[in-house]
Each structure stands twice: as C-alpha cells, then as structure tokens.
Design an enzyme around this catalytic site. Structure first.
Site, PDB file in Angstrom:
ATOM      1  N   LEU A  71     -71.086 -34.636-122.717  1.00 23.44           N
ATOM      2  CA  LEU A  71     -70.627 -36.018-122.814  1.00 23.44           C
ATOM      3  C   LEU A  71     -69.385 -36.259-121.967  1.00 23.44           C
ATOM      4  O   LEU A  71     -69.151 -37.370-121.491  1.00 23.44           O
ATOM      5  CB  LEU A  71     -70.335 -36.373-124.279  1.00 23.44           C
ATOM      6  CG  LEU A  71     -71.536 -36.349-125.227  1.00 23.44           C
ATOM      7  CD1 LEU A  71     -71.082 -36.601-126.655  1.00 23.44           C
ATOM      8  CD2 LEU A  71     -72.564 -37.392-124.818  1.00 23.44           C
ATOM      9  N   GLY A  74     -62.482 -32.317-119.688  1.00 22.93           N
ATOM     10  CA  GLY A  74     -61.190 -32.500-119.055  1.00 22.93           C
ATOM     11  C   GLY A  74     -60.237 -31.437-119.523  1.00 22.93           C
ATOM     12  O   GLY A  74     -60.285 -30.995-120.676  1.00 22.93           O
ATOM     13  N   GLY A  75     -59.347 -31.018-118.649  1.00 24.09           N
ATOM     14  CA  GLY A  75     -58.406 -29.984-119.027  1.00 24.09           C
ATOM     15  C   GLY A  75     -59.120 -28.695-119.361  1.00 24.09           C
ATOM     16  O   GLY A  75     -59.915 -28.174-118.577  1.00 24.09           O
ATOM     17  N   MET A  76     -58.908 -28.185-120.563  1.00 23.79           N
ATOM     18  CA  MET A  76     -59.521 -26.932-120.994  1.00 23.79           C
ATOM     19  C   MET A  76     -60.706 -27.157-121.928  1.00 23.79           C
ATOM     20  O   MET A  76     -61.340 -26.208-122.353  1.00 23.79           O
ATOM     21  CB  MET A  76     -58.477 -26.063-121.729  1.00 23.79           C
ATOM     22  CG  MET A  76     -57.196 -25.849-120.952  1.00 23.79           C
ATOM     23  SD  MET A  76     -57.456 -24.895-119.448  1.00 23.79           S
ATOM     24  CE  MET A  76     -57.596 -23.251-120.129  1.00 23.79           C
ATOM     25  N   VAL A  79     -66.772 -31.759-124.209  1.00 27.25           N
ATOM     26  CA  VAL A  79     -67.444 -32.399-125.339  1.00 27.25           C
ATOM     27  C   VAL A  79     -68.928 -32.467-125.016  1.00 27.25           C
ATOM     28  O   VAL A  79     -69.325 -33.040-123.998  1.00 27.25           O
ATOM     29  CB  VAL A  79     -66.894 -33.807-125.597  1.00 27.25           C
ATOM     30  CG1 VAL A  79     -67.613 -34.439-126.787  1.00 27.25           C
ATOM     31  CG2 VAL A  79     -65.403 -33.763-125.855  1.00 27.25           C
ATOM     32  N   LYS A  94     -66.883 -30.625-129.741  1.00 26.55           N
ATOM     33  CA  LYS A  94     -65.777 -30.410-128.816  1.00 26.55           C
ATOM     34  C   LYS A  94     -65.371 -28.948-128.867  1.00 26.55           C
ATOM     35  O   LYS A  94     -65.039 -28.420-129.931  1.00 26.55           O
ATOM     36  CB  LYS A  94     -64.593 -31.302-129.181  1.00 26.55           C
ATOM     37  CG  LYS A  94     -63.479 -31.295-128.148  1.00 26.55           C
ATOM     38  CD  LYS A  94     -62.432 -32.362-128.460  1.00 26.55           C
ATOM     39  CE  LYS A  94     -61.382 -32.447-127.371  1.00 26.55           C
ATOM     40  NZ  LYS A  94     -60.392 -33.523-127.636  1.00 26.55           N
ATOM     41  N   ASP A 196     -49.498 -40.198-128.181  1.00 26.88           N
ATOM     42  CA  ASP A 196     -50.244 -40.310-126.932  1.00 26.88           C
ATOM     43  C   ASP A 196     -51.186 -41.521-126.964  1.00 26.88           C
ATOM     44  O   ASP A 196     -52.335 -41.448-126.546  1.00 26.88           O
ATOM     45  CB  ASP A 196     -51.036 -39.031-126.673  1.00 26.88           C
ATOM     46  CG  ASP A 196     -51.369 -38.861-125.194  1.00 26.88           C
ATOM     47  OD1 ASP A 196     -52.322 -38.111-124.893  1.00 26.88           O
ATOM     48  OD2 ASP A 196     -50.701 -39.481-124.348  1.00 26.88           O
TER      49      ASP A 196
END
Length: 647
Positions: A71, A74-76, A79, A94, A196
C-alpha cells in the site's frame, strides 16, 4: 535547496536567537547545529528521535496474515495489504522493510507507534487490531483505510469534488481539520501529544472518514498519563516545515498540548496559503523561520480564519489557544450556519428515498437493510445539522419526516418498541400514527404479560433451577434415611434390638438435620414451587412420623407394628410427591406398599423392607433428576448462603 554539505552560519544563528529573545545554553545550541547538519533535501521530512529499549508486550504467533500487495512505504517501514484469515477481512500490515528487519532502532520506532496508537481508541484514530512478531520483526495490524492522504487532496482539488462532492473546498478542508482536532482532544485527555500533525499524516476515507495517523513521535507529556507510554525526551523531533518554536529547542519541559495547537495552526496555514508556514533555502533559514514563527498569510485569506491561524501560530505557547477544543470551537463557529444548511440540504436530498423504501410493506431483508442504512445516513445528517445549529428548522422538519416514515415502517413489521423510540425523538407526530402505536403497544403489553406468566409457571416447576443444591440436600438426607435401617440390622444381629422409646429420637434427629440443611440451601430450595413442594412433603412426613411414633408408643404398639406402619407413611409421602411434583415417583410409593405387606407378613424382615424402600427412593430421585443434567440456561447455579424470599 538544502544540501548535505550546507553549514549553519554561526553568527547568523546567534543573531536569529537574539531577535527571538532566546539565550540557549550550549546543549540547545549544539542541538540546533545537529538538526542543521542532518537536514534532508526535503524540509518536510520528519526528524526522528533516538529509540531506547521500548518493547511493548507482543506474542510471537508467526504470520497470521496472508500478505498481498504494497500500500505504501517510506523510511524504514512498509505498509502491505493483507487478509486476516480469522475474520476474513482486509487489513493493513505495517512492518519493516526487508533491509531494516534486523534494525533494533527501526523496530523500536514501530513498536512505539503501535503502543501509543493502541492506547488511543477514537473514531479519528486508526484502530490497532494486533501486534506480533514475524521472524523477529514487529508487524502492526491496522484497519485498512480506503482513501487518500490529505496532502494529496490538497494538491488536487478536483478529487475532492469528484470523490467527496465538496462544492466548497475550503469548508471541506476545515471540516477535516476539525476531525483531526477530535483525535487530538482524546490524546491530550490521555496526556499524549502527537508532535507531527500535518496533512501528510491525515488520511481521508472513501466516505469522508478522517484518521490522524503516524503516531510514531507521540509521547506522554503529563505525569498522569499511562505509565506504559513513552515520555517526551530531550531532542529535536518533528517536521521542520510545520515545527513549533519549542520543538526546535529540544526541551521536553516546553512540550505540551499547545505544541499540537501550533501544528494545527500550521496545517490551517497550509489550507490558506497552499504551503507550510516554514521554509528556507538553507537549514539556517529554515531554523530561523521556525524560531521566529512569523509566517505571512496571503491577503486573500478570510480574516476570521487568518486571525485563528495567527493566534495558533503564536511564538509563545501562552499566547496560543489553551487547548485544541478552544481552537476547534473557533473553526466550528466559522462554519456554523453554512455547515448546518449544507448538511440539512444533503440529508433532505436522500429523505425521499427513505420515505419511498419505508412505504414498501413487502420489502425483502436486503431492502430493509438498505432502508436502515439510508435512514441512518439521513438521520445522522439532520442530527448533525441540528447539533451545529439548533435553530435550523429545515433540519428539524426533515428529521421529523424521517422519524415518522421509519416509525410507520417499524410498526408495520410489528416492532412497536422501535416505533415508539423513534417517535419519542420527533417533535411533530401525526395523531393517527400516535394512536396506532399506543394501541399496538397495549396489545403487545397484554401478550407479553401472558408470556411472562407462562414463563414464570414454567420456571416454578423447572427441575434444573437449584439442581445442585437440591441434589446435595437430598443425598445428605438419603444418607440418614439409609443409615437408620442398617444400624437397626446391625444392632439386631448383635443382640441389642431397638426399643419402642428409641423411635421418638429418630424423627427429632431427622428434623434437626432437615432443618439445618434447609437453612443452608434456603435460597435454592425456596426459589421454585417444585423445590418448595418437595421440602414441604419432606418436612410434613418427618413431623407426621414424629407424632405417629409418639402416639403409637403411648398406645403400646409394638416396635414391629410401628415400623411396618412407617412404610405406609412413606408410601403416602411418595404418593404426594408423585401427585404434586413428578408422577414417576409412583414407583417409590408402590415399592413402599409392597414393603408394608412384606413387613406385616414377616416382621423380623421389616428392616430389610425399610432399607430396600429407602434405597429405592434415592435411586428414584437420581433417575428423575440426574445430577449431570445441565442447569437452566438463564439460571446460574446458586451458592448456599444469603436468603431471598420465594417468587
């Protein structure tokens, strides 16, 4: 553009801090240098904190999901779309990317996010279904959201119109922001700050559901928060393009609910200016923008919204809204009448469909389900419109129409209670419908009373009620009942036969034993008519036997004659039980009669007749009411003790 080789101008940084009336200590100054050195090319990327040894409890159950496509990533993390076999539903799983599966810090971040999100249950927060480990890597099972990220919708207004039917894009975005506020209000009530908030971390579902996601930076700022949740720690975290000034200083004691208020203001700024509030060509310029917090709004921005935005973006937390609720109230005031009218108009457009479906008396189960769904949507629209603006008469009239239509449909299906509940919510109810509902309610009450009486009578004679206590009571008494003849046989064999006067003692012993056990099990034994009848026959037989023995001894009757007549007394008691309780006890009555004639023909064998008859009664009891039979489904087993009057 920010590059890895860019260096923070020391002199300029100090001048910026001085303009902001800040005098950072060496540790804060070094933190600012660090964020500048680690700044990525995109200023909207998130700076993550170092992760300690946080490891929430989870079970290693292997992989209970069937993984499908990806889906997003990103980053580490990544999903994936997955199917949860146990419930046959699609979920979002995830986990870590393959190249980070053994990265302890990445795993800690993911588990931190799962722990915080799982502790916050709210319609605007994605539910966490499970957390398990697959080959040592954490997997967080979340509700799958079919929709778009808010920042993508901001970049493409046509998608809002096509998918959400929003004719006023700004009003639609403000409503999304209000839903984000609801999620934060719950989090702050639990002592948790998000840190955030930005459009990228908000998902909008296909049907307008709003979810505040990515709680990876969330932490507890209140001492009253759940002790299992991570606390705000020193360090700079967050998204620089939206960051509050206190976040850039990296001091945990400055972080509280007003930090999220600032982030909401930064998001509102983007709605009005179509860009985040902070930017810069170099890390130094970006940091200066964060610390000074002086973003300029477009002149075309609505004044009321601009005022709300400027207050939320105040440099000093004390000058901002004191809570997210206060910020949300300002937005709702701005939208109040316009939102109410739009909601009522949209609900009214679907009302005719509800009324048409409600008139269909031959509707199938699928059609009735569709009616319920349509009514729920219409009702929600009108109720929501009235909650925003109680004076919206159009919404009130529409709600009454919907309630009346649904009440007629429920009444036609015989659901009188549902119809009365619906009409209780309506202000204007047609007189004919009100009379019809009352007549149906009266008829239903009469039928219910008859059924309740039948059920009460059934329960009064239900042998399963108090089964365990009745069995225990009967078995203890059976022991006394059987022991008597055995003792008499043993004494006769030993040359110490009973004397007639001893017959006066045995009824007393039995009466005391019966009475004590009856008091111990009084709650169960007095609950139903069946148990009360059994107890009455038993007590009556014992008393009758005592009186009979006293009179017989006084009259000079012989021991054999008295005990033979006891068998007829027991036969009469068994006959009463067969007549009043269960006809299968007639077997015991007949056996006692046979024993009577046996004892009168052979007096020396009378104890055997008593023993056989008493054992037969016990067997008869166990045959009629076996202890292994299940109790009544709606009747818990009673424990001996507290009394309760019989029904």
């Amino acid at each position: 553009m920010v590059t890895d080789s860019a260096r923070l101008d020391e002199r300029w940084l100090k001048e910026t801090l001085a303009r902001a009336d800040l005098a950072p200590d060496p540790e804060e100054l070094e933190a600012l240098r660090t964020v500048a050195r680690t700044m990525a090319a995109r200023p909207t990327s998130t700076i993550r904190p170092a992760v300690g040894s946080l490891r929430p409890e989870a079970r290693d159950t292997g992989a209970p999901l069937a993984m499908r496509g990806t889906l997003g990533q990103g980053g580490m993390g990544v999903v994936r779309l997955a199917e949860q076999a146990s419930l046959r539903r699609e979920v979002a799983a995830k986990t870590l990317r393959p190249d980070a599966r053994h990265d302890a810090r990445a795993a800690g971040r993911l588990m931190r996010e799962a722990l915080v999100t799982g502790a916050l249950e709210h319609p605007n927060i994605v539910p966490v279904h499970d957390l398990y480990f697959d080959d040592g890597a954490p997997v967080v099972v979340l509700k799958r959201i079919e929709g778009d990220a808010w920042d993508e919708l901001l970049a493409d207004p046509d998608r809002i119109h096509d998918r959400q039917h929003a004719h006023d894009p700004l009003a639609w975005h403000l409503r999304v922001l209000i839903q984000v506020c609801h999620a934060l209000e719950l989090a702050h009530d639990r002592g948790v700050v998000h840190r955030d908030v930005k459009p990228e971390n908000v998902m909008v579902g296909r049907f307008g559901e709003v979810y505040l996601v990515d709680w990876g930076l969330a932490a507890a700022f209140s001492e009253d928060a759940d002790e299992r949740l991570p606390r705000v720690e020193p360090g700079i975290v967050g998204t620089p393009a939206y960051m509050a000034p206190e976040m850039a200083r990296g001091r945990p004691d400055a972080i509280d609910a007003r930090t999220d208020v600032y982030l909401l203001g930064a998001t509102l700024f983007e709605l009005l200016a179509e860009r985040p509030p902070h930017s810069g060509e170099t890390p130094a310029q970006l940091i200066a923008s964060v610390i000074l917090s002086e973003p300029a709004l477009p002149e075309a921005a609505p004044e009321e919204l601009a005022s709300i935005c400027r207050r939320a973006l105040a440099r000093e937390p004390s000058e901002r809204y004191a809570s997210v609720a206060a910020f949300r109230a300002e937005l709702e005031d701005h939208l109040q009448h316009r939102a109410s009218i739009v909601l009522a108009r949209d609900a009214e457009a679907r009302l005719e469909d509800v009324e048409e479906r409600a008139r269909d008396r031959e509707a199938s189960s699928a059609s009735r389900a569709a009616l319920q769904e349509a009514f729920g949507e219409v009702r929600f629209g009108f109720v929501h419109a009235l909650s925003i603006w109680p004076g919206n008469e159009r919404a009130r009239r529409g709600l009454d129409r919907a309630l009346v239509a649904m009440a007629r449909a429920e009444l036609a299906r015989g659901q009188v209670g549902a119809a009365r509940t619906l009409l209780a919510e309506a202000e204007a109810v047609p007189a004919d419908l009100s009379r019809a509902v009352e007549r149906a309610a009266a008829r239903e009450a009469r039928e219910r009373a008859v059924l309740q009486e039948l059920d009460r009578q059934r329960r009064e004679m239900d042998p399963r009620v108090g089964r365990r206590q009745r069995t225990a009571y009967a078995l203890v008494l059976a022991g006394l009942w059987v022991v008597g003849p055995i003792v008499a046989l043993a004494r006769t064999a030993a040359g110490r036969p009973q004397r007639p006067q001893e017959l006066l003692l045995w009824p007393v012993i039995m009466t005391v034993g019966f009475g004590g056990l009856a008091w111990l099990f009084r709650r169960a034994l007095m609950r139903t008519k069946l148990n009360r009848r059994l107890l009455g026959v038993l007590v009556g037989t014992t008393v009758a036997m005592g009186l009979f023995h006293a009179g017989a001894v006084q009259a000079g009757l012989g021991l054999a004659t008295i005990q033979a007549l006891d068998l007829m007394l027991f036969a009469g008691a068994a006959t009463f039980v067969a007549t009043l309780v269960d006809r299968r006890f007639v077997a015991s009555a007949l056996l006692y009669c046979v024993g009577f004639f046996f004892a009168t023909r052979w007096p020396s064998a009378r104890y055997w007749a008593l023993l056989v008859g008493n054992v037969a009664v016990v067997a008869n009891f166990l045959w009629v009411w076996p202890p292994w039979r299940a109790p009544a489904e709606d009747e818990p087993e009673d424990a001996p003790g507290s009394a309760r009057p019989p029904p």
